[in-house]
Motif scaffolding. Structure first.
Motif, PDB file in Angstrom:
ATOM      1  N   GLU A   1      32.530  30.716  53.228  1.00  0.00           N
ATOM      2  CA  GLU A   1      33.041  29.433  52.775  1.00  0.00           C
ATOM      3  C   GLU A   1      34.532  29.356  53.101  1.00  0.00           C
ATOM      4  O   GLU A   1      35.279  30.289  52.831  1.00  0.00           O
ATOM      5  N   ARG A   2      34.965  28.251  53.685  1.00  0.00           N
ATOM      6  CA  ARG A   2      36.393  28.005  53.944  1.00  0.00           C
ATOM      7  C   ARG A   2      36.852  26.926  52.964  1.00  0.00           C
ATOM      8  O   ARG A   2      36.321  25.816  52.970  1.00  0.00           O
ATOM      9  N   LEU A   3      37.830  27.258  52.132  1.00  0.00           N
ATOM     10  CA  LEU A   3      38.239  26.382  51.051  1.00  0.00           C
ATOM     11  C   LEU A   3      39.756  26.388  50.941  1.00  0.00           C
ATOM     12  O   LEU A   3      40.367  27.465  50.834  1.00  0.00           O
ATOM     13  N   SER A   4      40.390  25.210  50.957  1.00  0.00           N
ATOM     14  CA  SER A   4      41.839  25.163  50.772  1.00  0.00           C
ATOM     15  C   SER A   4      42.171  25.387  49.304  1.00  0.00           C
ATOM     16  O   SER A   4      41.354  25.131  48.411  1.00  0.00           O
ATOM     17  N   VAL A   5      43.386  25.840  49.044  1.00  0.00           N
ATOM     18  CA  VAL A   5      43.828  26.036  47.661  1.00  0.00           C
ATOM     19  C   VAL A   5      43.806  24.712  46.900  1.00  0.00           C
ATOM     20  O   VAL A   5      43.379  24.651  45.739  1.00  0.00           O
ATOM     21  N   VAL A   6      44.243  23.636  47.553  1.00  0.00           N
ATOM     22  CA  VAL A   6      44.245  22.322  46.912  1.00  0.00           C
ATOM     23  C   VAL A   6      42.831  21.934  46.492  1.00  0.00           C
ATOM     24  O   VAL A   6      42.594  21.475  45.365  1.00  0.00           O
ATOM     25  N   ASP A   7      41.852  22.110  47.380  1.00  0.00           N
ATOM     26  CA  ASP A   7      40.467  21.763  47.052  1.00  0.00           C
ATOM     27  C   ASP A   7      39.904  22.677  45.966  1.00  0.00           C
ATOM     28  O   ASP A   7      39.127  22.235  45.110  1.00  0.00           O
ATOM     29  N   ALA A   8      40.281  23.950  45.991  1.00  0.00           N
ATOM     30  CA  ALA A   8      39.796  24.892  44.987  1.00  0.00           C
ATOM     31  C   ALA A   8      40.304  24.526  43.596  1.00  0.00           C
ATOM     32  O   ALA A   8      39.553  24.578  42.611  1.00  0.00           O
ATOM     33  N   PHE A   9      41.585  24.133  43.489  1.00  0.00           N
ATOM     34  CA  PHE A   9      42.132  23.724  42.194  1.00  0.00           C
ATOM     35  C   PHE A   9      41.456  22.457  41.690  1.00  0.00           C
ATOM     36  O   PHE A   9      41.191  22.317  40.489  1.00  0.00           O
ATOM     37  N   ALA A  10      41.158  21.533  42.603  1.00  0.00           N
ATOM     38  CA  ALA A  10      40.481  20.303  42.189  1.00  0.00           C
ATOM     39  C   ALA A  10      39.063  20.596  41.723  1.00  0.00           C
ATOM     40  O   ALA A  10      38.603  20.072  40.696  1.00  0.00           O
ATOM     41  N   ARG A  11      38.363  21.447  42.444  1.00  0.00           N
ATOM     42  CA  ARG A  11      36.962  21.729  42.138  1.00  0.00           C
ATOM     43  C   ARG A  11      36.795  22.537  40.860  1.00  0.00           C
ATOM     44  O   ARG A  11      35.943  22.225  40.016  1.00  0.00           O
TER      45      ARG A  11
END
Length: 351
Positions: free
Chosen positions: A168-178
């Motif tokens: 899985e490739r996940l940005s830090v911004v997307d991880a905090f939102a999710r």
């Protein structure tokens, strides 16, 4: 009545060593696989010294200090390095293209199931290559470690991760939102300058506890540790990418968005395994970052470490490069299912 206290048997007790030995032999097989992989791709294994004038300049990394006494009897403060990074980048400046190191590093104030004051780090660099190349290296190494132990999955306690399926490739911004419901970009301006009060406000609105220290970096680390990291690398490997520029460390900013950087971390089973960069080569910017980190260290811990002036000078000659540091002991833990880091060390440091 006095109470009897029995001390646990030390690691060198023959019966305990016999129980631990299969994991230690597996450690050797994993090391051999990783060394073969690096050799097949023309990496030169180097041997950096552990003794340094500066151990690194990150706020929350704590070094072991000592004194080097010269022939004249005068002492100079020295440190055991927290990473071989400074030495290896000097070698890139000297002209080496692909280098790797597998050796011991030391970090003070760190001891837990996943932390040990002296541990083994695998660090490698690719001159002239984007950091996607070292991400790919990491993913291959996880599979090689599993193959060396005939493991179908990586495991840490009740968590599992399959290294053989697509990561899985996940940005830090997307991880905090999710995982935390937080909009990180709303807590910084267009240059990536952060606002701790804005982050604290979002945390409060979500019912999250906000400590007295409302510095953005501290709150970021708190949310990352408590809300985000436990969800990463579950079922499959997670590449957590594009860290905020305020947390770039020694990485350069992303070319398409100055608010984020070319920094990634690799997770499996909720465990951080590696930390990598598209390397910063701007010496003036790196000096500013180090100064800021040491000012924050002085504020929180009442101490600071000297800057490595040789390293900053070497950055002027260092080519574009990518690099990564991988916690070798943690990788062995996950490939063998060991519950604590001491289980995979030949001789743990005494408590």
């Amino acid at each position: 009545m006095s109470q009897q206290h029995t001390q646990p048997s030390p690691w060198w007790t023959p019966s305990l060593h016999a129980d631990r030995r299969p994991i230690l032999l597996a450690r050797g097989r994993i090391e051999a696989r990783l060394r073969d992989y690096l050799a097949s791709r023309d990496f030169l294994m180097i041997d950096p010294p552990g003794l340094q004038r500066s151990p690194g300049n990150e706020t929350h990394l704590h070094a072991f200090g000592t004194v080097m006494i010269g022939n004249d009897g005068v002492g100079s403060p020295m440190y055991l390095h927290t990473s071989p990074e400074f030495t290896m980048k000097k070698l890139l400046a000297a002209g080496e293209l692909r280098i790797a190191s597998l050796g011991h590093v030391w970090r003070n104030r760190e001891r837990s199931a996943l932390h040990h004051p002296e541990f083994t780090m695998l660090e490698w660099y690719r001159a002239g290559e984007a950091y996607g190349a070292v991400i790919d290296d990491c993913l291959v190494m996880l599979r090689l470690a599993a193959e060396a132990t005939n493991a179908k999955v990586l495991r840490f306690r009740e968590r599992e991760c399959d290294p053989f399926i697509e990561a899985e490739r996940l940005s830090v911004v997307d991880a905090f939102a999710r995982y935390a419901g937080i909009d990180l970009l709303a807590t910084m301006d267009g240059e990536g300058v952060t606002d701790g009060e804005k982050l604290a406000g979002q945390m409060q609105a979500l019912g999250l506890a906000v400590p007295e220290d409302r510095s953005w970096s501290y709150l970021f680390s708190l949310v990352l540790t408590e809300k985000v990291e436990p969800k990463l690398g579950i079922g499959r490997v997670t590449v957590l990418d594009r860290y905020p520029a305020a947390e770039a460390a020694l990485a350069r900013r992303a070319g398409d968005d100055r608010r984020v950087s070319e920094r990634f971390e690799l997770y499996a089973c909720g465990v951080e395994l590696a930390n990598g960069f598209g390397e910063l080569t701007d010496a003036a910017e790196q000096r500013r970052r180090f100064a800021g980190e040491m000012a924050e260290k002085a504020r929180i811990y009442g101490e600071r470490y000297p800057l490595d002036e040789d390293f900053l000078a070497a950055l002027e000659l260092m080519p574009e490069a990518s690099g990564v540091a991988l916690g070798f002991d943690r990788l062995v833990m996950l490939a063998t299912g060991a519950p604590r880091i001491e289980a995979v060390l030949w001789a743990p440091v005494a408590q």
